[in-house]
Structure formats: C-alpha cells, structure tokens
Design a protein around this motif. Structure first.
Motif, PDB file in Angstrom:
ATOM      1  N   LEU A 138       1.002  -1.246   0.105  1.00 40.12           N
ATOM      2  CA  LEU A 138       0.122  -0.115   0.054  1.00 40.12           C
ATOM      3  C   LEU A 138       0.920   1.426  -0.081  1.00 40.12           C
ATOM      4  CD1 LEU A 138      -2.637  -1.066   2.440  1.00 40.12           C
ATOM      5  CD2 LEU A 138      -2.913  -0.754   0.113  1.00 40.12           C
ATOM      6  N   ILE A 139       1.819   1.227   0.754  1.00 40.70           N
ATOM      7  CA  ILE A 139       2.824   2.339   0.795  1.00 40.70           C
ATOM      8  C   ILE A 139       3.213   2.641  -0.598  1.00 40.70           C
ATOM      9  CG2 ILE A 139       5.047   3.333   1.414  1.00 40.70           C
ATOM     10  CD1 ILE A 139       4.629   1.568   4.247  1.00 40.70           C
ATOM     11  N   GLU A 140       3.751   1.429  -1.311  1.00 41.43           N
ATOM     12  CA  GLU A 140       4.317   1.494  -2.599  1.00 41.43           C
ATOM     13  C   GLU A 140       3.150   2.077  -3.793  1.00 41.43           C
ATOM     14  OE1 GLU A 140       7.258   1.695  -5.497  1.00 41.43           O
ATOM     15  OE2 GLU A 140       7.269   1.254  -3.115  1.00 41.43           O
ATOM     16  N   ALA A 141       2.031   1.710  -3.599  1.00 42.66           N
ATOM     17  CA  ALA A 141       0.941   2.296  -4.337  1.00 42.66           C
ATOM     18  C   ALA A 141       0.752   3.834  -3.870  1.00 42.66           C
ATOM     19  CB  ALA A 141      -0.294   1.511  -4.040  1.00 42.66           C
ATOM     20  N   GLN A 142       0.831   4.307  -2.768  1.00 45.47           N
ATOM     21  CA  GLN A 142       0.683   5.366  -2.591  1.00 45.47           C
ATOM     22  C   GLN A 142       2.100   6.386  -3.119  1.00 45.47           C
ATOM     23  OE1 GLN A 142       0.824   6.685   1.632  1.00 45.47           O
ATOM     24  NE2 GLN A 142      -0.556   8.174   1.221  1.00 45.47           N
ATOM     25  N   ARG A 143       3.155   5.812  -3.147  1.00 45.09           N
ATOM     26  CA  ARG A 143       4.292   6.434  -3.757  1.00 45.09           C
ATOM     27  C   ARG A 143       4.019   6.705  -5.178  1.00 45.09           C
ATOM     28  NH1 ARG A 143       8.942   6.264  -1.203  1.00 45.09           N
ATOM     29  NH2 ARG A 143       8.312   4.364  -0.422  1.00 45.09           N
ATOM     30  N   ASN A 144       3.448   5.632  -5.806  1.00 44.13           N
ATOM     31  CA  ASN A 144       3.238   5.540  -7.288  1.00 44.13           C
ATOM     32  C   ASN A 144       2.107   6.759  -7.659  1.00 44.13           C
ATOM     33  OD1 ASN A 144       4.973   3.609  -7.787  1.00 44.13           O
ATOM     34  ND2 ASN A 144       3.282   1.999  -7.651  1.00 44.13           N
ATOM     35  N   ILE A 157      -6.012   6.679   3.008  1.00 43.63           N
ATOM     36  CA  ILE A 157      -6.932   6.203   3.581  1.00 43.63           C
ATOM     37  C   ILE A 157      -6.890   4.526   3.538  1.00 43.63           C
ATOM     38  CG2 ILE A 157      -9.472   5.753   3.490  1.00 43.63           C
ATOM     39  CD1 ILE A 157      -9.754   8.632   2.565  1.00 43.63           C
ATOM     40  N   ASP A 158      -6.526   4.102   2.438  1.00 38.78           N
ATOM     41  CA  ASP A 158      -6.561   2.528   2.527  1.00 38.78           C
ATOM     42  C   ASP A 158      -5.263   1.791   3.388  1.00 38.78           C
ATOM     43  OD1 ASP A 158      -8.092   2.308   0.261  1.00 38.78           O
ATOM     44  OD2 ASP A 158      -6.732   2.190  -1.428  1.00 38.78           O
ATOM     45  N   PHE A 159      -4.152   2.802   3.393  1.00 41.74           N
ATOM     46  CA  PHE A 159      -3.104   2.404   4.404  1.00 41.74           C
ATOM     47  C   PHE A 159      -3.779   2.205   5.862  1.00 41.74           C
ATOM     48  CE2 PHE A 159       0.023   3.563   7.645  1.00 41.74           C
ATOM     49  CZ  PHE A 159       1.209   2.500   7.304  1.00 41.74           C
ATOM     50  N   ILE A 199       7.081  13.194   3.154  1.00 47.07           N
ATOM     51  CA  ILE A 199       6.924  12.977   4.656  1.00 47.07           C
ATOM     52  C   ILE A 199       6.170  11.996   5.087  1.00 47.07           C
ATOM     53  CG2 ILE A 199       6.741  14.212   6.979  1.00 47.07           C
ATOM     54  CD1 ILE A 199       7.671  16.639   5.604  1.00 47.07           C
ATOM     55  N   THR A 200       4.862  11.933   4.617  1.00 45.91           N
ATOM     56  CA  THR A 200       4.030  10.946   4.883  1.00 45.91           C
ATOM     57  C   THR A 200       4.428   9.637   4.591  1.00 45.91           C
ATOM     58  OG1 THR A 200       1.904  12.666   4.604  1.00 45.91           O
ATOM     59  CG2 THR A 200       1.550  10.231   4.264  1.00 45.91           C
ATOM     60  N   LEU A 201       4.974   9.445   3.266  1.00 48.36           N
ATOM     61  CA  LEU A 201       5.591   8.163   3.028  1.00 48.36           C
ATOM     62  C   LEU A 201       6.515   7.445   4.018  1.00 48.36           C
ATOM     63  CD1 LEU A 201       5.639   8.731  -0.972  1.00 48.36           C
ATOM     64  CD2 LEU A 201       3.987   6.978   0.332  1.00 48.36           C
ATOM     65  N   ALA A 202       7.343   8.306   4.423  1.00 50.77           N
ATOM     66  CA  ALA A 202       8.404   8.284   5.346  1.00 50.77           C
ATOM     67  C   ALA A 202       7.923   7.465   6.652  1.00 50.77           C
ATOM     68  CB  ALA A 202       9.306   9.184   5.550  1.00 50.77           C
ATOM     69  N   GLU A 203       6.976   8.372   6.985  1.00 54.40           N
ATOM     70  CA  GLU A 203       6.302   7.926   8.595  1.00 54.40           C
ATOM     71  C   GLU A 203       5.616   6.766   8.497  1.00 54.40           C
ATOM     72  OE1 GLU A 203       5.536  12.645  10.015  1.00 54.40           O
ATOM     73  OE2 GLU A 203       3.961  11.681   9.019  1.00 54.40           O
TER      74      GLU A 203
END
Length: 238
Positions: A138-144, A157-159, A199-203
């Motif tokens: 899910l984090i990778e999907a958010q990065r994409n 929201i999915d995360f 920042i959100t992704l790193a957190e």
C-alpha cells in the motif's frame, strides 16, 4: 388514584409505524433473515389489515434505515446487518454536525488520534508477516500516486484502514472508516497534502517497520507524531 400522578394524552400511531414495528421485530428476531424476501404488498395488506399507502410508507422507512432494499417490480429483501450499515445511517447527521459547528472537526481529529494510536499499539501484537507485506504494498501504491493528490489521499485512507483491519474487529474497522470519511469530506485535501507527500510516506514506512518488529510502543509513538504533524497542517477554528 392519586390526583397528582401525571398522565399524558394517548397519541394515535400512524398505521405505517405499526407496520414498521412488526417488520423490524421480524428482522431482529430472525424470522426474516438477510437475503429473505418480505411478504408481498398485497399479502401484508391482507394480513395486517392496512391499506397500500401504509405498507409502502413502512417499506420506505425501512429502506431509509438500511434494513431492506426495495426492488421495483420485485419483492423487497432484508439487508445484512453490520456496523458499516449502522454507521452509514449517521453519515448525514455527522456532516450536519461538522458543517453547523466547525469546532466539531477538531473534536473529530482528536478522537481519531486517540483511536488510531490505540489501534496501532494493539495491531503490533497481532500483525502477521502477510499483513506487513500488504502494508508495504500500500505504501508503494501511495508512492506511485505522487503527483495525483486525489489518488494519494485514497491510498492514505487505504493504509490506515488496513492497519485497523489487522484487529479483525468489524466495529473498530467501521468506526475508523467513518471517521476518515467525515474528516476528508470536510478538509481541503489539496492544501493538506501539497508539499508533504514524501514525509507522509516516510512516516508510513517507519510505522510499518515498528509493526514488523512487533514494537507496539514505538508504533504508537510514531503514529502520534504522524497525526500531530498532520494536525498542524489543518486550519484551526476561529
């Protein structure tokens, strides 16, 4: 009888209310189960001694409450009762409360913080390797989704929803989804996310690593900091 005993006038009930009460009792008692068809309008009219308008008004009330689905040209059917169904019924009220009194949005964010810090602490003790892998996907999907604010928000929201799902508690999952929905409907998400995506992704990555290590206190600390930082990005009432 003592003269000072208060008595209230008897209120005549609408016929449709009596129909609603009887059908609700049949659903609650299990006489009518999820997926079952209700009796036909003609059958209810004959057995209950009421007219078609009372039956149709009752069915519409039950439909509005989410208890049944009306099928035009077919029989109405009983819906599956669930926490999602119950909370969906208060969506409009929640929206009105937030719109009428903006301060309630701050109260909702505070409730979310308390809720999610507790959730992630519990999730750390229960999470499986497969669920950790799912969170990382899910984090990778958010990065994409970087560069697409709406998609990034949905991935966020999915995360958070996936974190809640680790507990396998449908009441908690439904409450979390509802709170996130109410919050995001009442915030300018473009303003909230712009410039803060990495920042959100790193957190999210740090929280997932703490979960993988089953370190509940560390995960809770990271979630608290994550939500505190987000809080500072929102406009404050007044």
């Amino acid at each position: 009888m003592k003269p000072n005993i208060p008595l209230a006038p008897v209120v005549r009930r609408k016929l449709s209310d009596s129909v609603v009460e009887q059908l609700r009792e049949m659903i609650i008692s299990g006489q009518l189960r999820p997926g079952d068809a209700l009796p036909s309008e003609r059958d209810m009219m004959g057995r209950m001694g009421v007219g078609r308008p009372a039956v149709r008004e009752a069915l519409q009330q039950l439909h509005t409450q989410g208890l049944i689905t009306i099928s035009h040209g077919g029989r109405s059917r009983v819906n599956m009762l669930s926490p999602d169904l119950a909370l969906h019924q208060i969506d409009d009220i929640a929206d009105l409360l937030i719109s009428a009194e903006p301060g309630n949005l701050s109260h909702l964010r505070e409730a979310r913080r308390l809720f999610e810090v507790g959730i992630i602490r519990m999730a750390a003790a229960r999470i499986t390797a497969a669920e950790v892998t799912h969170l990382r996907a899910l984090i990778e999907a958010q990065r994409n989704a970087l560069g697409d604010t709406a998609a990034f928000m949905r991935a966020d929201i999915d995360f958070h929803t996936a974190l809640t799902a680790v507990l396998q508690n449908p009441v908690i999952t439904s409450l979390s989804k509802s709170m996130l929905g109410w919050l995001f409907r009442h915030h300018n998400t473009l303003l909230h996310w712009s410039g803060h995506e990495t920042i959100t992704l790193a957190e999210h990555e740090a929280m997932t690593s703490a979960l993988a290590a089953h370190d509940g206190e560390r995960a809770a600390e990271l979630m608290g900091k994550h939500l505190d930082r987000s809080e500072r990005l929102y406009p404050q009432p007044g």
